[in-house]
Motif scaffolding. Structure first.
Motif, PDB file in Angstrom:
ATOM      1  N   CYS A  55      44.352  43.213  39.490  1.00 57.07           N
ATOM      2  CA  CYS A  55      45.043  44.285  40.218  1.00 57.07           C
ATOM      3  C   CYS A  55      44.087  45.454  40.473  1.00 57.07           C
ATOM      4  O   CYS A  55      43.118  45.673  39.730  1.00 57.07           O
ATOM      5  CB  CYS A  55      46.218  44.800  39.409  1.00 57.07           C
ATOM      6  N   GLU A  57      44.621  48.625  40.049  1.00 58.86           N
ATOM      7  CA  GLU A  57      44.648  49.642  38.987  1.00 58.86           C
ATOM      8  C   GLU A  57      43.712  49.269  37.847  1.00 58.86           C
ATOM      9  O   GLU A  57      42.951  50.090  37.341  1.00 58.86           O
ATOM     10  CB  GLU A  57      46.071  49.798  38.430  1.00 58.86           C
ATOM     11  N   ARG A  58      43.778  47.998  37.422  1.00 62.03           N
ATOM     12  CA  ARG A  58      42.916  47.571  36.318  1.00 62.03           C
ATOM     13  C   ARG A  58      41.464  47.487  36.756  1.00 62.03           C
ATOM     14  O   ARG A  58      40.554  47.731  35.957  1.00 62.03           O
ATOM     15  CB  ARG A  58      43.406  46.247  35.731  1.00 62.03           C
ATOM     16  N   CYS A  84      52.354  46.849  38.639  1.00 65.96           N
ATOM     17  CA  CYS A  84      53.020  45.763  37.916  1.00 65.96           C
ATOM     18  C   CYS A  84      53.139  46.134  36.430  1.00 65.96           C
ATOM     19  O   CYS A  84      52.554  47.110  35.964  1.00 65.96           O
ATOM     20  CB  CYS A  84      52.231  44.457  38.096  1.00 65.96           C
ATOM     21  N   CYS A  87      49.757  46.430  34.478  1.00 62.64           N
ATOM     22  CA  CYS A  87      49.007  47.661  34.775  1.00 62.64           C
ATOM     23  C   CYS A  87      49.693  48.866  34.148  1.00 62.64           C
ATOM     24  O   CYS A  87      49.021  49.791  33.692  1.00 62.64           O
ATOM     25  CB  CYS A  87      48.856  47.848  36.274  1.00 62.64           C
TER      26      CYS A  87
HETATM   27 ZN   LIG Z   1      48.937  45.215  38.155  1.00 63.02          ZN
END
Ligand SMILES: [Zn+2]
Length: 122
Positions: A55, A57-58, A84, A87
């Motif tokens: 993702c 964000e990560r 999600c 995250c």
């Molecule tokens: Zn995520």
């Protein structure tokens, strides 16, 4: 002058153009505002082995950690889609003050604990 959440989201939107999402065609961008004022961006990175995808964000958090960031060092994160659950857990651990994201066509700003109530934390 610190970045506003809208400005941080604009950075996330620009980053989304670099996403690697050939399977879903759902590009996501994220932008982290560190407490020292630096901004670190991330994008979603998909893989033919779907569960290996990352993702945005990560991706941004991992980039920031590689540059020395640690829990408590991140002020805010903006992302172009609702984070999600995984995250949300990462963002909670890093002590992010607020998360700004688009949902139902409007900018939402939430604390991680509000997005992940009764969460697991050591
Ligand atoms: Zn995520």
């Amino acid at each position: 002058m610190p970045l506003t959440d809208e400005e941080l989201l604009a950075r996330a939107e620009r980053a989304a153009g670099s996403a690697y999402a050939p399977y879903s065609n759902f590009n996501v961008g994220a932008a982290l505002l560190l407490r020292n004022g630096d901004v670190v961006t991330g994008v979603n990175v998909e893989n033919a082995s779907y569960p290996l995808g990352m993702c945005a964000e990560r991706c941004a958090l991992a980039r920031a950690v590689a540059e020395g960031a640690r829990p408590g060092g991140v002020e805010a994160l903006a992302v172009t889609a609702s984070p999600c659950g995984g995250c949300r857990q990462w963002l909670l651990e890093f002590g992010v003050d607020r998360i700004a994201f688009m949902h139902d066509g409007e900018l939402r700003v939430r604390a991680p604990a509000d997005l992940l109530p009764d969460s697991f934390i050591l």
